[in-house]
Design a protein around this motif. Sequence first.
Motif, PDB file in Angstrom:
ATOM      1  N   GLU A   1       3.154 -12.770   8.127  1.00 11.62           N
ATOM      2  CA  GLU A   1       2.810 -11.435   8.617  1.00 11.62           C
ATOM      3  C   GLU A   1       2.840 -10.421   7.480  1.00 11.62           C
ATOM      4  N   THR A   2       3.712 -10.658   6.504  1.00 13.01           N
ATOM      5  CA  THR A   2       3.782  -9.766   5.352  1.00 13.01           C
ATOM      6  C   THR A   2       2.493  -9.871   4.522  1.00 13.01           C
ATOM      7  N   LEU A   3       1.999 -11.082   4.365  1.00 14.06           N
ATOM      8  CA  LEU A   3       0.736 -11.242   3.636  1.00 14.06           C
ATOM      9  C   LEU A   3      -0.432 -10.633   4.420  1.00 14.06           C
ATOM     10  N   VAL A   4      -0.379 -10.786   5.734  1.00 10.25           N
ATOM     11  CA  VAL A   4      -1.417 -10.158   6.561  1.00 10.25           C
ATOM     12  C   VAL A   4      -1.378  -8.643   6.375  1.00 10.25           C
ATOM     13  N   ALA A   5      -0.174  -8.090   6.392  1.00  5.48           N
ATOM     14  CA  ALA A   5      -0.045  -6.645   6.196  1.00  5.48           C
ATOM     15  C   ALA A   5      -0.621  -6.227   4.847  1.00  5.48           C
ATOM     16  N   PHE A   6      -0.431  -7.090   3.855  1.00  5.06           N
ATOM     17  CA  PHE A   6      -0.949  -6.750   2.524  1.00  5.06           C
ATOM     18  C   PHE A   6      -2.482  -6.718   2.522  1.00  5.06           C
ATOM     19  N   VAL A   7      -3.116  -7.718   3.104  1.00  5.20           N
ATOM     20  CA  VAL A   7      -4.590  -7.714   3.043  1.00  5.20           C
ATOM     21  C   VAL A   7      -5.179  -6.636   3.966  1.00  5.20           C
ATOM     22  N   ARG A   8      -4.424  -6.215   4.965  1.00  5.43           N
ATOM     23  CA  ARG A   8      -4.910  -5.123   5.836  1.00  5.43           C
ATOM     24  C   ARG A   8      -4.799  -3.765   5.135  1.00  5.43           C
ATOM     25  N   SER A   9      -3.923  -3.703   4.139  1.00  5.90           N
ATOM     26  CA  SER A   9      -3.584  -2.418   3.528  1.00  5.90           C
ATOM     27  C   SER A   9      -4.711  -1.858   2.658  1.00  5.90           C
ATOM     28  N   ASP A  10      -4.739  -0.529   2.542  1.00  5.97           N
ATOM     29  CA  ASP A  10      -5.638   0.124   1.581  1.00  5.97           C
ATOM     30  C   ASP A  10      -5.335  -0.352   0.162  1.00  5.97           C
ATOM     31  N   VAL A  11      -4.079  -0.665  -0.085  1.00  9.26           N
ATOM     32  CA  VAL A  11      -3.686  -1.117  -1.420  1.00  9.26           C
ATOM     33  C   VAL A  11      -4.480  -2.365  -1.823  1.00  9.26           C
ATOM     34  N   PHE A  12      -4.859  -3.138  -0.840  1.00 11.53           N
ATOM     35  CA  PHE A  12      -5.597  -4.369  -1.133  1.00 11.53           C
ATOM     36  C   PHE A  12      -7.034  -4.077  -1.564  1.00 11.53           C
TER      37      PHE A  12
ATOM     38  N   PHE B   1       2.646   0.071  -0.437  1.00  7.32           N
ATOM     39  CA  PHE B   1       2.585  -1.099   0.436  1.00  7.32           C
ATOM     40  C   PHE B   1       3.854  -1.217   1.282  1.00  7.32           C
ATOM     41  N   LEU B   2       5.004  -0.981   0.646  1.00  6.75           N
ATOM     42  CA  LEU B   2       6.265  -1.091   1.390  1.00  6.75           C
ATOM     43  C   LEU B   2       6.290  -0.136   2.580  1.00  6.75           C
ATOM     44  N   THR B   3       5.766   1.063   2.357  1.00  4.28           N
ATOM     45  CA  THR B   3       5.739   2.032   3.447  1.00  4.28           C
ATOM     46  C   THR B   3       4.905   1.506   4.614  1.00  4.28           C
ATOM     47  N   GLU B   4       3.772   0.915   4.291  1.00 10.35           N
ATOM     48  CA  GLU B   4       2.923   0.368   5.351  1.00 10.35           C
ATOM     49  C   GLU B   4       3.596  -0.828   6.032  1.00 10.35           C
TER      50      GLU B   4
END
Lengths: 590, 490
Positions: free
Chosen positions: A572-583, A555-558
Amino acid sequence: MFSPRSRIALALTIASVALGGCVGRRSSSTSGTGRGPAGADGAGGGAGTGGGVASDNPLLPARVRRLSNAEYAASVFALLGVNPEAAVAGFPRDATQRLGFSVNDAQIVSSVLAGQLDSAAQALVAAARQSGQLDFLAACGDPSSEGKACARTFIQSFGARAYRRPLSAEDVDPLLALYDAAAGEGGSYDDGIDFVTRAILQAPGVIYLTELGDSTASSLAGKTTLTPYEIASLLSYLATAGPPDRALLENVDALVTADGREQQLRRLLPTLEARTRLVRLVREWLGIDGIAEIDKDSNVYPSFAAHHDAISAESVSFIDEVFSNGAGTLQELLGAEWTIVSSGASDEQVSAYYTDYYGLGVGGTATARTVLTGARGGARVGILNQGAFLSRFATATGSNPIQRGVAVMRRVACLELADPAELDINVIPPVPDPNTPKTTRALYAAHAADPLCRTCHQSIDNFGFAFEQYDGMGGLRASRQEAVKTAAGIVLLPVDTATTVAGTGTDLDGHYADSNALARVLSTSATVRACMARQMFRASAGRGDASVRGAEAHFLTEWQQLPADQQSNLIETLVAFVRSDVFVERSTGP
Amino acid sequence: MNKVSAARRSFLRAVGAGFASFPFMRTLEHSVAHAAGESQPQRFVTMYHPHGVAAEAWAMRSSDTEGNFDLTFTEPLSGAVCPLEPLDRHKSRLLIIEGIDLLSNTFGHDSAGTILTGSRINASLQRTANSSLDQFLAVEQGLGKSTRVTSIELAVGTDSAATGETLSYGAGGVPLPKIIDPVQAFDRLFGGLVLSDDPATREAALRNQRLGKTLVDFLNADARRLKARLAPSEQRKLDQHMTALADLEKQLAPMSMAGAAPACPSGLPSPLRPVGSRFPKLKRYFGGEPYFDAIADAHIDLIALAFACDVTRFATLLLGDLSYEGNPLDLPPDNHGGVAHTYDGSPVGTNGNPIGSGTPATWAVLAKFNRYAYGKVARMMDRLTEYGVVDGTLVYASSEMGNPCLHSTRNVPTVLGGGVNGKFRMGRRLRVAADCPPSNLACKPGDPAFNGTANNHLLVSIARAFGAGIDSFGTQPNAADKSGSLAGVL
């Protein structure tokens, strides 16, 4: 009244405990005392079943997570529309992750909770029956002839909302059997519906969120993708600590795309529920939710009890303001030179807080931002220089630079430190000389002198010393002097807040005049930005120990692909998290 | 009057004679009559009181011997009455031990978790490394299986899961939640046993009991379905859940289906649901302070009654602080700061470690608080005696610290009461060997000179008394600290 020796002994004892890694050997079972920003090593397992084996797998494991108490309450409220507070009030507290996040996939259902879930379910059913809500939800034209058909309809609609997915026959049939058991043998249609509802409100499929994907679909290379309904639930509980609403459930197919998830998250974030969740998340991250449990020695801090409510309310109002009327950035959270106390305390408490605590010389109530540059002693910069953080990380009788330093390092900068127990060291309180009064800072001089202590304490202590202008309840020390009790009475000794942080290997190394200067640097630091992203991951993923360090790194890399200004933004950090494959993807491997 | 009829009458009195006609109640009555003739089970209750003791008024004096000692003396310098005085009436059933150390490796206030686990505390994770003795016996050894409630964990004033405020831990050192509301405690212990006088309520309760197994079967099936989809490491969560459901089933089941039925001895008061208005607030710092005493008494009475009725055999009770403005003990409002931290002790209770001669006036206030705590232990002993189960019960009372001003987890006060059916020799005071030799009074755990007696040895002794064939208990880096029983106890 108060023995000077006991006071000093207390301070030293707590100090010695908190610092940990000074002396002794490291246990072979632990990893990384950590110089520089840590990976997932230090965030620790939850207080539940414990952390798993360290894993570099870039995905979180397929798993289940029990709802936290707040999530459960929100869920039953959404289902039945009755106030759940009384029913869940007696639940055992959430077992939190190490740093205090209540979203914790290690939470268990204990015997006490199992009993209370059933009691709560019965109380909620009775309330919903009384309010007419169950009559409405399970309306039936002619229960005597159509009772079972009506029950089936109820189970399919209510059950789907409770399980947060459409029900299969495999789900419906056992529930219908419950209806039969209660409605038969002289029971009524209502008895049957009540019993089914009671069961649903405590069903494992309801109180655990699943992150398992579709087991009938072929999973590729040890990984699976969550079902759209699972994604809807995760997204909703992440944003609002409550179950998915109709708009989410009716558009689940859009959630398989990153854009679809982002759109829904942004729709939810302005809601009251989401703001409440964000406030909780930040308070848990910084440890200041613990202010509720903090009490002070009334001999030393006679005014703490009067200010307690306002201190706690300030932390809530301030964070809420950062998200509702601010941009939700670290610059504001850690660097704002204003505060706000708009709820949770009486007008009198707020007025006294501004005048007595901050020395602003203006009474009255405040429901808007109050600039603190005119505060006694100068501005208070950001949440770390407010009462909640300063009171929480202190002892009952004094300030504690070690607790404050460790909190900044672990929580804000993700600079990991080992614990005394991990290091297998024994903590023996030294007995100071009562005839030689020393400031709190001076008591820790031994740390700098001892080469073993210095390893950790040149960082811990220097972060903590910056806050020494504030006493144990966060009040400014008058004339920058610390009152120290001795056998001969109270002596006033000058405090020194100037510190030099060195050896962290980060952008935080440097000289600071005091904690305000430190806060300004923290608020724009790349180290702190990355740490915030890690903490948001841990708080959202419900796990932050070594067993998910691969997923956290992924996630950090993304997240690092975001522009710098967005990196400092919690939203924006939470948005990045839900956009991530990790989610949305899970590892199914061993 | 023969034994069986006495037991029958007593049980009918306990549940209210009006219900004797219900089929399951009759079954229960027969079970009671049957159980009365069998040997008593062994029960275990641990009571915790905070802030150590004023050793000057607590410790053995030079005139005391192992079998002949005085618990009613007044300490001359401070004027403090021996805080153990309320227990004097139970002297023949006491085993008072001084010099036990809690090797918690952490701050005194965080160390309550070591009392029953013998584990070092992981202060960061707020957990211990192993389960507590009560859970080891009740769950892992299965001694709580046959009773309606496997074990009960109660507290006064705090429901924090922190190690400083938690005695009981499940497998792996997971802190178990505590019930702080006597009404909830009653419902957990007796909820299915005592039925209302109101016919409609009674009918509903009986219906509930009939449906209870159906409900639990459904919940188990739902759990199994979920578990089948999980990897082994995740399945543990559902295993724990199903263990909890087994307890729920015992709670909901009609008495005749709940394993061993209650065996209430004659002369027992009816288990009455406490009136909630007596404790309108429960938590300390949240208005619960004035109700501390009533909550503590209610908890104690419930535990004793539950033991007597064989509803459960394992309990822990954590007493928080009784101190607030206007408290009945006339103590300073802030017990932590105003009593415990103010205590300026003498070398008594510190193995002669030279810490000065102390301030006697500060001993008296702490002794007063201690006396209050031992009054609660005495109440437990009173009730157990009254209910005829004192000899089959072990009461273990301790604190997280010895000298609270030093936050020392060494020389913690240890009082055993009851009997475990004669397996411990009671009516004695013991003092274990000093931690340090006279030449090195400041020695500490880990030093070659350190000769402390960890409470782990006591835990081994207790476990053995309960029939567990173990040689060590707890988690300590030095194997000798956790192995072997406590000499002189048996």
